[in-house]
Design a protein around this motif. Structure first.
Motif, mmCIF file in Angstrom:
data_model
loop_
_atom_site.group_PDB
_atom_site.id
_atom_site.type_symbol
_atom_site.label_atom_id
_atom_site.label_comp_id
_atom_site.label_asym_id
_atom_site.label_seq_id
_atom_site.Cartn_x
_atom_site.Cartn_y
_atom_site.Cartn_z
ATOM 1 N N MET A 1 -3.302 3.811 0.787
ATOM 2 C CA MET A 1 -3.175 4.140 1.956
ATOM 3 C C MET A 1 -4.054 5.343 2.486
ATOM 4 O O MET A 1 -4.073 5.338 3.460
ATOM 5 C CB MET A 1 -1.666 4.190 2.543
ATOM 6 N N SER B 1 4.677 -1.152 3.218
ATOM 7 C CA SER B 1 4.106 -0.073 3.114
ATOM 8 C C SER B 1 5.267 0.772 2.177
ATOM 9 O O SER B 1 6.332 0.699 2.277
ATOM 10 C CB SER B 1 3.764 0.662 4.123
ATOM 11 N N PHE C 1 -3.301 0.231 8.473
ATOM 12 C CA PHE C 1 -3.347 -0.385 7.600
ATOM 13 C C PHE C 1 -2.762 -1.885 7.700
ATOM 14 O O PHE C 1 -3.485 -2.924 7.477
ATOM 15 C CB PHE C 1 -2.746 0.044 6.329
ATOM 16 N N GLN D 1 -0.090 4.069 8.324
ATOM 17 C CA GLN D 1 0.713 2.956 8.071
ATOM 18 C C GLN D 1 0.392 1.719 9.208
ATOM 19 O O GLN D 1 0.065 0.749 8.620
ATOM 20 C CB GLN D 1 2.315 3.385 8.190
ATOM 21 N N THR E 1 -6.727 4.265 4.822
ATOM 22 C CA THR E 1 -6.524 4.389 6.580
ATOM 23 C C THR E 1 -6.169 5.817 6.938
ATOM 24 O O THR E 1 -6.111 6.013 8.205
ATOM 25 C CB THR E 1 -5.271 3.284 6.965
ATOM 26 N N PHE F 1 0.667 -1.002 0.098
ATOM 27 C CA PHE F 1 0.028 -0.178 0.070
ATOM 28 C C PHE F 1 0.945 1.370 0.098
ATOM 29 O O PHE F 1 2.095 0.930 0.423
ATOM 30 C CB PHE F 1 -0.841 -0.006 1.057
ATOM 31 N N PHE G 1 -9.818 -1.634 -0.763
ATOM 32 C CA PHE G 1 -9.235 -0.611 -0.345
ATOM 33 C C PHE G 1 -8.498 0.414 -1.547
ATOM 34 O O PHE G 1 -7.300 0.507 -1.352
ATOM 35 C CB PHE G 1 -7.959 -1.037 0.549
#
Ligand code: SF4
Ligand code: SF4
Ligand code: SF4
Length: 574
Positions: A269, A352, A329, A326, A272, A229, A404
C-alpha cells in the motif's frame, strides 16, 4: 528546575522529581506495581485500587498511580495487606464478569486474566447478580460486550482525550455500564471510529468488528481472485503480535505470511501512499496558485474526515479531495488492474490490512462503496496467521508482487504523524521548483502533538502544521476559526502519533505500554526504512511513471478525478 525527592521502595533508594507518583518512582526502581484503570498518557484516576501500596505517612493503603512521593517516604508494594486487597478487588471484578476466556480474543493477552493468575484468584468466590447487557455491534468497526467490562473507564478516558466524548458511564451502583448517550447504538453516536478505546481496554470488552470469516470464505471461493495489500505501518507493528521487540520492521515476513494464506497477490500500500502524494501535492499547488479554499487539509485518515463532517462541516471544502491510500488502492485494482488483466471486477476480492478501525468504516462510506471488500486490522491479520499454523518468526523475507511492489520512502513514512506532510513537501516543492532537492523536513517529525514550520519554495511562503489526536486537531481548527493562526497546508491524523498507534494495532500488555515510548519506537522503523530507500520522493517512483503513462495521464487529470478522488458531506449528529 523541579526539586528532587529521595524515598525507598521495598528498601531500594530512588530519587525522582518532586510531584512524581509512587508508581513513577517504583518504575524507576525497576519494580512493577499492578495497575488496571491506569494507562500511561490516557488514564490516571486511582479508582480500581489494584495499585495499592503501604507508605509511611499515609493512613491505610494508597493508590500508587495518584499518590505523590515525599522525601524520606518508605513504600512497600507487596505486603500481605496489599496482596489481600488486590485479590479482593479481582474477586469482586470477576463476580460480574462474563468468563468466556476460551473464545475471547484477549485470551492470554488480558490484564484481568494475568492478574487473576498471579494472585491465585478463585473466580467464583463471589457471585454477583446476573446483569446481562446487549452486545453493541451497530458500528462496522467496534464491538462492545459490556458483560466483559470491568468499568475501569480507560475507554472513556481515551475517547475524552480524543475530544469526541462518544461514550461515558451510564446508570448507578451495580448497574453502571459504559455506553453512548441515552444508551443509543454506538454507530448513531458521535463516535468517529478511531478505535483508541479498543487499544486502551485491558480486557476483551472492546474489539474490532471482525471480517476475518468473510476473508477466509473469499480465499476458499474458486471464482474469486483475492488480492491483499498492507498499509505502511502494519510492517512496523505486526511482529509485536509474535513477541518480537516493539519497532521491529517485519515487512519481508509479513509478505511471506500473507502469501501462505493463499491470495493471488500481495501488494504494497506504500504504492498508493505515493499515488496520494502525487495527487495531493498537485492539488495543493493548484490551490496555492489560485489562492482558493486555503488552507488545505490532508484526507487520508477516515476518522478525521468523519470528525470534520460531524463537528466542523464548514471546513469540508478545505479537505483534499484525494481518497485515502486504502480507497485509492481498491479503486485502482478494480479499474486499471482489472482492465489490464481482463478480470471481471466482481470476481476480484480486495483485502486491505490496516492499522485502523476507522478504515473499516471507510469501506462502507457511500462515496467509496465497492473499492475495498474487506479491511482487516493488524490484530486480525496476526490471528489469521496464527490460525493457519504459519510459523511467523521462522519465515524467510519475501517481496511484494509486481507491479505494486516498489514504493518510495515517502510512502513508507505515511504511518507516522508528520509523514504525509513530509512526503507531500518533498514532491510538492520539487513540482513547484525543479531545482528544489531537499528531502528531509525534521520540523514536522516526532511525536509532539502539534508541529509547525514555514518553508520558502519558488518564491512562495508555505506555512504548514501537523497534528495528531483529535484534541489537537480541535486546537488547530479553533485557532484557524478565530484568526489566531494562518496556514497553507495541514496534516491531521486522528490517532495520537498517527497510524503506528492506530486502533487496530496489536494490544500490548500494560507493563509494556506503561514503560515504552510506543509511538516513537514504531515510527523509527518507518523512518529507518525511508532512510535506506534509494527512492525517497514519490514523484521519483517508477510505479508512478507506469500509472500516469499507461492510465491517468497526469496528476489531477479527469481520469484520476474519476477514480482517485472523492467527496464529503455534512453529517449532523447530536
Ligand atoms: S472509536 Fe474512538 S471515537 Fe469511537 S468511542 Fe472509541 S475512542 Fe471514542
Ligand atoms: S470497555 Fe474496557 S476500557 Fe472500557 S470500561 Fe470496560 S473494561 Fe474498561
Ligand atoms: S490515524 Fe491512522 S489508524 Fe488512526 S484513525 Fe486515522 S488512518 Fe486510522
Amino acid at each position: 528546575m523541579a526539586k528532587n525527592v529521595t524515598l525507598k521502595i521495598n528498601n531500594i533508594p530512588v530519587t525522582v522529581p518532586e510531584g512524581s507518583t509512587i508508581l513513577d518512582a517504583a518504575r524507576k526502581a525497576h519494580i512493577e506495581i499492578p495497575t488496571l484503570c491506569y494507562l500511561k498518557d490516557v488514564s490516571c484516576v486511582g479508582s480500581c485500587r489494584m495499585c495499592v501500596v503501604e507508605a509511611t505517612g499515609a493512613r491505610g493503603l494508597v493508590a500508587a498511580c495518584v499518590a505523590p512521593v515525599a522525601d524520606g517516604m518508605e513504600v512497600r508494594t507487596n505486603t500481605p495487606k496489599c496482596r489481600e486487597s488486590r485479590k479482593m478487588t479481582l474477586e469482586l471484578l470477576l463476580s460480574k464478569h462474563k468468563k468466556k476466556c476460551l473464545s475471547c480474543e484477549r485470551n492470554h493477552n488480558c490484564e484481568l486474566q494475568k492478574l487473576s493468575l498471579g494472585y491465585g484468584v478463585d473466580e467464583d468466590r463471589f457471585k454477583g447478580e446476573d446483569f446481562v447487557l446487549p452486545i453493541d455491534d451497530s458500528a462496522p468497526y467496534v464491538v462492545r460486550d459490556n458483560d466483559k467490562c470491568i468499568n475501569c473507564m480507560r475507554c472513556v478516558a481515551a475517547c475524552r482525550k480524543q475530544n469526541v466524548n462518544a461514550i461515558g458511564p451510564i446508570g448507578r451502583g451495580f448497574n453502571v455500564h459504559v455506553g453512548s448517550a441515552f444508551d443509543m447504538p454506538l454507530f448513531e453516536s458521535v463516535c468517529v471510529g478511531c478505535g483508541q478505546c479498543i487499544v486502551a481496554c485491558p480486557v476483551g470488552a472492546l474489539s474490532e468488528r471482525s471480517t476475518v470469516n468473510e476473508v477466509w470464505d473469499a480465499l476458499a471461493d474458486p471464482v474469486k481472485q483475492v488480492v491483499f495489500f498492507t498499509a505502511p505501518s502494519v510492517r512496523a507493528t505486526l511482529g509485536e503480535a509474535f513477541d518480537m521487540p516493539v519497532g521491529t520492521n517485519v515487512e519481508g515476513k509479513m509478505v511471506a505470511a500473507i502469501r501462505r494464506l493463499g491470495p493471488a497477490h500481495v501488494f504494497n500500500m506504500d504504492v498508493t501512499a505515493d499515488l496520494t502524494i502525487m495527487e495531493e501535492a498537485s492539488e495543493l499547488i493548484n490551490r496555492i496558485k489560485t489562492e482558493k479554499t486555503m488552507p488545505m487539509f490532508t484526507s487520508c485518515c477516515p476518522a478525521w474526515i468523519k470528525y470534520v463532517e460531524q463537528k466542523y462541516p464548514e471546513y469540508i471544502p478545505n479537505l483534499s479531495t484525494c481518497k485515502s491510500p486504502q480507497a485509492m488502492f481498491g479503486a485502482l485494482l478494480k479499474s486499471y488492474w482489472c482492465e489490464k488483466n481482463g478480470i471481471n471486477p466482481e470476481n476480484l476480492y480486495v483485502v486491505s490490512v490496516i492499522p485502523c478501525t476507522a478504515k473499516k468504516y471507510e469501506c462502507h462510506r457511500e462515496q467509496l462503496e465497492g473499492d475495498v471488500d474487506a479491511a482487516i486490522t493488524t490484530r486480525e491479520l496476526a490471528r489469521m496467521i496464527k490460525t493457519a499454523g504459519i510459523k511467523f518468526t521462522e519465515l524467510p523475507n519475501e517481496e511484494f508482487d509486481n507491479p505494486f511492489a516498489t514504493a518510495t520512502g515517502g510512502g513508507a513514512i505515511f504511518g507516522a504523524t508528520g509523514g504525509v506532510m513530509e512526503a507531500a513537501l518533498r514532491t510538492a516543492a520539487h513540482m513547484m521548483d525543479g531545482a528544489f532537492e531537499v528531502l528531509d523536513f525534521p520540523d514536522v517529525r516526532g511525536t509532539n502533538p502539534i508541529k509547525e514550520a514555514v518553508y520558502s519554495v519558488a518564491g512562495k511562503t508555505v506555512r504548514v502544521a501537523v497534528a495528531s489526536g483529535l484534541d489537537n486537531a480541535k486546537t488547530i481548527l479553533e485557532q484557524l476559526k478565530s484568526g489566531e493562526k494562518q496556514y497553507d497546508f495541514i496534516e491531521i491524523m486522528a490517532c495520537p502519533g498517527g497510524c503506528v498507534n492506530g486502533g487496530g494495532q496489536p494490544t500490548l500488555s500494560d507493563s509494556v505500554r506503561n514503560s515504552t515510548e510506543l509511538k516513537m519506537a514504531r515510527a523509527k522503523a518507518l523512518y529507518t526504512s525511508d532512510k535506506h530507500n534509494a527512492l525517497r520522493r514519490s514523484s521519483d517512483s517508477p510505479v508512478m511513471d507506469l500509472l500516469y503513462n499507461e492510465y491517468f495521464s497526469f496528476p489531477n487529470s479527469p481520469k484520476s478525478h474519476e477514480i482517485l478522488h472523492t467527496s464529503y458531506k455534512e453529517d449532523k449528529r447530536i
